[in-house]
Design a protein around this motif. Structure first.
Motif, PDB file in Angstrom:
ATOM      1  N   TYR A 125      54.831 -11.300  57.000  1.00 15.79           N
ATOM      2  CA  TYR A 125      55.314 -10.663  57.106  1.00 15.79           C
ATOM      3  C   TYR A 125      55.453 -10.179  58.972  1.00 15.79           C
ATOM      4  CZ  TYR A 125      50.014 -10.772  58.334  1.00 15.79           C
ATOM      5  OH  TYR A 125      48.829 -11.119  58.430  1.00 15.79           O
ATOM      6  N   GLY A 126      56.102 -11.276  59.633  1.00 12.41           N
ATOM      7  CA  GLY A 126      55.896 -10.988  60.664  1.00 12.41           C
ATOM      8  C   GLY A 126      57.496 -10.298  61.330  1.00 12.41           C
ATOM      9  N   ASP A 127      57.710 -10.393  60.634  1.00 13.86           N
ATOM     10  CA  ASP A 127      59.171  -9.358  60.903  1.00 13.86           C
ATOM     11  C   ASP A 127      59.063  -8.117  60.648  1.00 13.86           C
ATOM     12  OD1 ASP A 127      59.003  -9.372  57.738  1.00 13.86           O
ATOM     13  OD2 ASP A 127      60.667  -9.464  57.255  1.00 13.86           O
ATOM     14  N   VAL A 128      57.771  -7.380  59.734  1.00 16.22           N
ATOM     15  CA  VAL A 128      57.322  -6.217  59.037  1.00 16.22           C
ATOM     16  C   VAL A 128      56.690  -5.672  60.800  1.00 16.22           C
ATOM     17  CG1 VAL A 128      56.093  -4.514  58.115  1.00 16.22           C
ATOM     18  CG2 VAL A 128      57.276  -6.191  57.319  1.00 16.22           C
ATOM     19  N   LEU A 129      56.508  -6.745  61.296  1.00 10.48           N
ATOM     20  CA  LEU A 129      55.062  -6.457  62.457  1.00 10.48           C
ATOM     21  C   LEU A 129      55.745  -6.377  64.181  1.00 10.48           C
ATOM     22  CD1 LEU A 129      51.809  -8.332  61.385  1.00 10.48           C
ATOM     23  CD2 LEU A 129      52.567  -5.961  61.383  1.00 10.48           C
ATOM     24  N   TYR A 130      57.336  -7.320  63.792  1.00 14.56           N
ATOM     25  CA  TYR A 130      57.912  -7.333  64.993  1.00 14.56           C
ATOM     26  C   TYR A 130      58.597  -5.855  65.598  1.00 14.56           C
ATOM     27  CZ  TYR A 130      61.602  -9.876  67.823  1.00 14.56           C
ATOM     28  OH  TYR A 130      62.457  -9.736  68.585  1.00 14.56           O
ATOM     29  N   ALA A 131      58.998  -5.458  63.703  1.00 15.26           N
ATOM     30  CA  ALA A 131      60.534  -4.424  64.362  1.00 15.26           C
ATOM     31  C   ALA A 131      59.420  -2.787  64.433  1.00 15.26           C
ATOM     32  CB  ALA A 131      60.843  -3.611  62.358  1.00 15.26           C
ATOM     33  N   LEU A 132      58.150  -2.886  63.883  1.00 13.37           N
ATOM     34  CA  LEU A 132      57.425  -1.853  64.172  1.00 13.37           C
ATOM     35  C   LEU A 132      56.980  -1.565  65.827  1.00 13.37           C
ATOM     36  CD1 LEU A 132      54.812  -1.969  61.511  1.00 13.37           C
ATOM     37  CD2 LEU A 132      55.569  -0.027  62.138  1.00 13.37           C
ATOM     38  N   GLU A 133      56.258  -3.299  66.743  1.00 12.61           N
ATOM     39  CA  GLU A 133      56.339  -3.609  68.077  1.00 12.61           C
ATOM     40  C   GLU A 133      56.892  -2.800  68.868  1.00 12.61           C
ATOM     41  OE1 GLU A 133      54.768  -3.386  70.605  1.00 12.61           O
ATOM     42  OE2 GLU A 133      53.063  -4.142  68.918  1.00 12.61           O
TER      43      GLU A 133
END
Length: 192
Positions: A93-101
């Motif tokens: 789920y790193g892509d989700v956290l990356y986009a949020l950041e």
């Protein structure tokens, strides 16, 4: 709940910034593993599902880019705890956290000193660069953007490389301190 290695499931989820939820209207009895994304209920990255035989299935978001799609990653597990642990071990789920950041527009950066053998692997990720080489032949200092750290928080543990909320980058079971850079190349404290 306690996982077989003695780690509390609550502690494990807290370290990764995750939480559990269960839909009261869901007749399946699924327990969802979610990341805090700012919306009520969070973003589901996996779940444990009971079977008619009394065992559990584990499902995880193992292919980033597929919205809300989870694949079965394990079956025949004897407890919901083991199913959730298996889902967490596979969830990406790193892509989700990356986009949020990235959406926050922060320019915060971090540094970490890692073994040279990991430097090439890590610099392949977006937002990770090598600082100018020093005298050490065994380690390298990397600079990571805040989105890059967020991306590493969402890597599965089984990959041997992930970040936690306590300001550590874990590589093959060894933790390395992430230090926040302050303007002027001075480092300050741990990751928030």
């Amino acid at each position: 709940m306690t996982i077989t290695d003695g780690t509390s499931l609550t502690d494990l989820l807290s370290a990764r910034g995750l939480f559990l939820t269960q839909d009261e209207g869901d007749a399946t009895g699924a327990i969802y593993l979610c990341v805090r994304d700012g919306l009520p209920g969070g973003y589901p990255i996996g779940y444990a599902l009971p079977s008619r035989a009394g065992t559990w299935f584990a499902y995880a978001r193992s292919r980033p880019g597929r919205i809300f799609a989870c694949d079965q990653v394990d079956s025949g597990l004897w407890s919901p705890e083991s199913a959730l642990r298996s889902a967490l071990a596979h969830a990406r789920y790193g892509d989700v956290l990356y986009a949020l950041e990235q959406s926050t527009g922060t320019d915060t950066t971090y540094t970490v000193k890692v073994p040279r053998s990991w430097a090439t692997h890590l610099t392949a990720l977006p937002g990770v660069t090598v600082r100018p080489a020093g005298p050490s032949l065994t380690s390298r200092t990397l600079r990571l953007t805040a989105p890059a750290v967020a991306l590493l928080r969402g890597q599965p543990e089984r990959d041997g490389c992930h970040a936690d909320l306590a300001g550590r980058l874990w590589l093959a079971g060894v933790g390395y301190e992430l230090r926040r850079e302050v303007r002027g190349s001075r480092t300050e404290g741990l990751l928030d």
